[in-house]
Scaffold this motif. Structure first.
Motif, PDB file in Angstrom:
ATOM      1  N   ARG A 235       0.829  -1.211   0.000  1.00  0.00           N
ATOM      2  CA  ARG A 235       0.000   0.000   0.000  1.00  0.00           C
ATOM      3  C   ARG A 235       0.861   1.257   0.000  1.00  0.00           C
ATOM      4  O   ARG A 235       0.622   2.193  -0.778  1.00  0.00           O
ATOM      5  N   LYS A 236       1.876   1.265   0.850  1.00  0.00           N
ATOM      6  CA  LYS A 236       2.757   2.436   0.918  1.00  0.00           C
ATOM      7  C   LYS A 236       3.557   2.608  -0.370  1.00  0.00           C
ATOM      8  O   LYS A 236       3.796   3.730  -0.821  1.00  0.00           O
ATOM      9  N   SER A 237       3.965   1.490  -0.973  1.00  0.00           N
ATOM     10  CA  SER A 237       4.728   1.562  -2.226  1.00  0.00           C
ATOM     11  C   SER A 237       3.878   2.164  -3.343  1.00  0.00           C
ATOM     12  O   SER A 237       4.343   3.018  -4.111  1.00  0.00           O
ATOM     13  N   ILE A 238       2.628   1.716  -3.440  1.00  0.00           N
ATOM     14  CA  ILE A 238       1.732   2.244  -4.469  1.00  0.00           C
ATOM     15  C   ILE A 238       1.450   3.721  -4.223  1.00  0.00           C
ATOM     16  O   ILE A 238       1.449   4.533  -5.155  1.00  0.00           O
ATOM     17  N   THR A 239       1.237   4.078  -2.963  1.00  0.00           N
ATOM     18  CA  THR A 239       1.005   5.477  -2.611  1.00  0.00           C
ATOM     19  C   THR A 239       2.207   6.331  -2.987  1.00  0.00           C
ATOM     20  O   THR A 239       2.062   7.445  -3.515  1.00  0.00           O
ATOM     21  N   LEU A 240       3.403   5.819  -2.730  1.00  0.00           N
ATOM     22  CA  LEU A 240       4.631   6.550  -3.059  1.00  0.00           C
ATOM     23  C   LEU A 240       4.756   6.760  -4.564  1.00  0.00           C
ATOM     24  O   LEU A 240       5.052   7.868  -5.024  1.00  0.00           O
ATOM     25  N   LEU A 241       4.542   5.692  -5.336  1.00  0.00           N
ATOM     26  CA  LEU A 241       4.655   5.808  -6.797  1.00  0.00           C
ATOM     27  C   LEU A 241       3.655   6.823  -7.349  1.00  0.00           C
ATOM     28  O   LEU A 241       3.974   7.602  -8.254  1.00  0.00           O
ATOM     29  N   THR A 242       2.461   6.812  -6.805  1.00  0.00           N
ATOM     30  CA  THR A 242       1.446   7.761  -7.253  1.00  0.00           C
ATOM     31  C   THR A 242       1.834   9.191  -6.890  1.00  0.00           C
ATOM     32  O   THR A 242       1.606  10.132  -7.665  1.00  0.00           O
ATOM     33  N   ALA A 243       2.450   9.350  -5.733  1.00  0.00           N
ATOM     34  CA  ALA A 243       2.798  10.682  -5.240  1.00  0.00           C
ATOM     35  C   ALA A 243       3.890  11.355  -6.058  1.00  0.00           C
ATOM     36  O   ALA A 243       3.946  12.584  -6.134  1.00  0.00           O
ATOM     37  N   ILE A 244       4.786  10.569  -6.663  1.00  0.00           N
ATOM     38  CA  ILE A 244       5.897  11.184  -7.410  1.00  0.00           C
ATOM     39  C   ILE A 244       5.643  11.194  -8.922  1.00  0.00           C
ATOM     40  O   ILE A 244       6.573  11.328  -9.713  1.00  0.00           O
ATOM     41  N   LYS A 245       4.382  11.084  -9.284  1.00  0.00           N
ATOM     42  CA  LYS A 245       4.027  11.209 -10.698  1.00  0.00           C
ATOM     43  C   LYS A 245       4.434  12.592 -11.195  1.00  0.00           C
ATOM     44  O   LYS A 245       4.141  13.595 -10.555  1.00  0.00           O
ATOM     45  N   PRO A 246       5.145  12.675 -12.320  1.00  0.00           N
ATOM     46  CA  PRO A 246       5.623  13.985 -12.792  1.00  0.00           C
ATOM     47  C   PRO A 246       4.488  14.895 -13.221  1.00  0.00           C
ATOM     48  O   PRO A 246       3.439  14.443 -13.667  1.00  0.00           O
ATOM     49  N   ASN A 247       4.718  16.200 -13.067  1.00  0.00           N
ATOM     50  CA  ASN A 247       3.763  17.191 -13.533  1.00  0.00           C
ATOM     51  C   ASN A 247       4.526  18.351 -14.155  1.00  0.00           C
ATOM     52  O   ASN A 247       5.763  18.301 -14.263  1.00  0.00           O
ATOM     53  N   GLU A 248       3.812  19.384 -14.569  1.00  0.00           N
ATOM     54  CA  GLU A 248       4.450  20.510 -15.245  1.00  0.00           C
ATOM     55  C   GLU A 248       5.446  21.243 -14.358  1.00  0.00           C
ATOM     56  O   GLU A 248       6.397  21.860 -14.847  1.00  0.00           O
TER      57      GLU A 248
ATOM     58  N   SER B 239      12.907  14.635  -3.467  1.00  0.00           N
ATOM     59  CA  SER B 239      13.837  14.089  -2.476  1.00  0.00           C
ATOM     60  C   SER B 239      13.060  13.182  -1.528  1.00  0.00           C
ATOM     61  O   SER B 239      11.823  13.276  -1.430  1.00  0.00           O
ATOM     62  N   ALA B 240      13.777  12.342  -0.796  1.00  0.00           N
ATOM     63  CA  ALA B 240      13.116  11.464   0.165  1.00  0.00           C
ATOM     64  C   ALA B 240      12.404  12.277   1.239  1.00  0.00           C
ATOM     65  O   ALA B 240      11.321  11.907   1.698  1.00  0.00           O
ATOM     66  N   THR B 241      13.004  13.394   1.607  1.00  0.00           N
ATOM     67  CA  THR B 241      12.389  14.250   2.627  1.00  0.00           C
ATOM     68  C   THR B 241      11.076  14.839   2.127  1.00  0.00           C
ATOM     69  O   THR B 241      10.076  14.883   2.859  1.00  0.00           O
ATOM     70  N   GLU B 242      11.066  15.280   0.877  1.00  0.00           N
ATOM     71  CA  GLU B 242       9.837  15.838   0.291  1.00  0.00           C
ATOM     72  C   GLU B 242       8.736  14.790   0.230  1.00  0.00           C
ATOM     73  O   GLU B 242       7.566  15.070   0.522  1.00  0.00           O
ATOM     74  N   ILE B 243       9.116  13.582  -0.142  1.00  0.00           N
ATOM     75  CA  ILE B 243       8.136  12.490  -0.210  1.00  0.00           C
ATOM     76  C   ILE B 243       7.597  12.177   1.181  1.00  0.00           C
ATOM     77  O   ILE B 243       6.400  11.967   1.383  1.00  0.00           O
ATOM     78  N   SER B 244       8.503  12.158   2.158  1.00  0.00           N
ATOM     79  CA  SER B 244       8.118  11.879   3.544  1.00  0.00           C
ATOM     80  C   SER B 244       7.094  12.890   4.035  1.00  0.00           C
ATOM     81  O   SER B 244       6.078  12.526   4.640  1.00  0.00           O
ATOM     82  N   ARG B 245       7.353  14.163   3.762  1.00  0.00           N
ATOM     83  CA  ARG B 245       6.426  15.215   4.199  1.00  0.00           C
ATOM     84  C   ARG B 245       5.097  15.123   3.471  1.00  0.00           C
ATOM     85  O   ARG B 245       4.027  15.324   4.066  1.00  0.00           O
ATOM     86  N   LYS B 246       5.158  14.830   2.179  1.00  0.00           N
ATOM     87  CA  LYS B 246       3.937  14.766   1.375  1.00  0.00           C
ATOM     88  C   LYS B 246       3.026  13.638   1.821  1.00  0.00           C
ATOM     89  O   LYS B 246       1.797  13.784   1.850  1.00  0.00           O
ATOM     90  N   LEU B 247       3.616  12.501   2.165  1.00  0.00           N
ATOM     91  CA  LEU B 247       2.826  11.316   2.516  1.00  0.00           C
ATOM     92  C   LEU B 247       2.671  11.121   4.019  1.00  0.00           C
ATOM     93  O   LEU B 247       1.945  10.214   4.450  1.00  0.00           O
ATOM     94  N   ASN B 248       3.375  11.956   4.801  1.00  0.00           N
ATOM     95  CA  ASN B 248       3.354  11.807   6.257  1.00  0.00           C
ATOM     96  C   ASN B 248       3.818  10.407   6.669  1.00  0.00           C
ATOM     97  O   ASN B 248       3.206   9.755   7.521  1.00  0.00           O
ATOM     98  N   ILE B 249       4.894   9.976   6.037  1.00  0.00           N
ATOM     99  CA  ILE B 249       5.526   8.691   6.339  1.00  0.00           C
ATOM    100  C   ILE B 249       6.946   8.977   6.806  1.00  0.00           C
ATOM    101  O   ILE B 249       7.625   9.838   6.226  1.00  0.00           O
TER     102      ILE B 249
ATOM    103  N   VAL C 144      10.815   9.332   7.192  1.00  0.00           N
ATOM    104  CA  VAL C 144      11.782   9.379   6.098  1.00  0.00           C
ATOM    105  C   VAL C 144      12.572   8.080   5.991  1.00  0.00           C
ATOM    106  O   VAL C 144      12.973   7.669   4.896  1.00  0.00           O
ATOM    107  N   GLN C 145      12.799   7.404   7.123  1.00  0.00           N
ATOM    108  CA  GLN C 145      13.512   6.123   7.075  1.00  0.00           C
ATOM    109  C   GLN C 145      12.709   5.091   6.294  1.00  0.00           C
ATOM    110  O   GLN C 145      13.270   4.297   5.522  1.00  0.00           O
ATOM    111  N   THR C 146      11.389   5.101   6.497  1.00  0.00           N
ATOM    112  CA  THR C 146      10.518   4.175   5.762  1.00  0.00           C
ATOM    113  C   THR C 146      10.538   4.498   4.276  1.00  0.00           C
ATOM    114  O   THR C 146      10.597   3.606   3.427  1.00  0.00           O
ATOM    115  N   VAL C 147      10.497   5.792   3.946  1.00  0.00           N
ATOM    116  CA  VAL C 147      10.547   6.228   2.554  1.00  0.00           C
ATOM    117  C   VAL C 147      11.844   5.762   1.901  1.00  0.00           C
ATOM    118  O   VAL C 147      11.842   5.263   0.774  1.00  0.00           O
TER     119      VAL C 147
END
Length: 250
Positions: A6-19, A25-35, A37-40
């Motif tokens: 579940r977390k892997s799918i959420t992560l992949l969806t979260a880093i989908k490119p946009n304009e 960064s791992a820190t940005e992903i951690s903040r975005k998903l509230n997970i 950073v070590q888990t990320v």
């Protein structure tokens, strides 16, 4: 579902490119998903091993990996309906010189799997892989209209629960008209100031499996061109259906 999956799918969806952004960064992903950073980091290392994410060695940031593209194209390239449709799509484009789309149903959504774009309408072209609910736009509604009653009602119920349908009675009336006419027309539902004309594609089992559609700026959808676009689209859908073994009812 496994929490790791579940977390892997959420992560992949979260880093989908946009304009605005292609790498995170791992820190940005951690903040975005509230997970944490070590888990990320652990997830990114595992996903990178299989090519699902890629790390830019200079920026140390991550983006989606090309393995996802490879998997997506392998599915698309082996769809019988796509292989049968490509030559017909090209002929339809030759006749109209407008954007031509091929859409298939998946669950309660329609997914654009291929297109031939008009140079004069390129900026309005939809990207391959984009999906919308089956209640939105001609290419999706025409699929929904021809589904068997049980499946159609299940999908309508699900879309209602998701809040995708604003007026069920109006939609059901539209689906009846679409089925009678053999064509769906939508005005600005997906792209403003554009008209879409779509017809259903059937398999040898007489089951709707896709739609072919033409998108045209509303300023060019006038006069005899309306009749031509509708006729060309319907004939293209029939040709693909017959290639798939469908027999037209007399």
């Amino acid at each position: 579902m496994s929490e790791v999956i579940r977390k892997s799918i959420t992560l992949l969806t979260a880093i989908k490119p946009n304009e605005e952004k292609e790498e995170w960064s791992a820190t940005e992903i951690s903040r975005k998903l509230n997970i944490p950073v070590q888990t990320v980091h652990r997830l990114l290392v595992s996903l990178e091993e299989y090519g699902f994410v890629f790390q830019n060695k200079e920026t140390k940031k991550f983006r989606l990996g090309l393995t996802l593209l490879q998997l997506g194209f392998s599915i698309r390239d082996n769809l019988p309906v796509r292989n049968s449709s490509l030559p017909v799509m090209k002929k339809l484009w030759d006749k109209t010189r407008e954007n031509v789309y091929l859409t298939v149903p998946e669950g309660d959504e329609g997914v654009l799997i291929d297109c031939i774009n008009s140079q004069q309408s390129l900026k309005d072209a939809a990207p391959i892989g984009v999906r919308f609910p089956l209640c939105v736009g001609a290419s999706k509604k025409v699929i929904l209209a021809y589904m068997n009653t049980r499946v159609k009602q299940r999908i309508l119920k699900g879309l209602m629960e998701k809040g995708e349908i604003k007026d069920l009675k109006k939609l059901e009336e539209d689906l009846v008209i679409i089925q009678k006419c053999g064509v769906a027309i939508s005005f600005g539902e997906i792209k403003e100031k554009n008209v879409s004309v779509a017809s259903p594609i059937f398999s040898w089992e007489d089951k709707v499996v896709a739609s072919i559609s033409v998108m045209i700026p509303d300023t060019r959808f006038t006069g005899s061109r309306i009749r031509d676009i509708i006729s060309f689209t319907q004939k293209a859908a029939e040709e693909i259906s017959e290639e798939l073994g469908w027999i037209k009812r007399r």
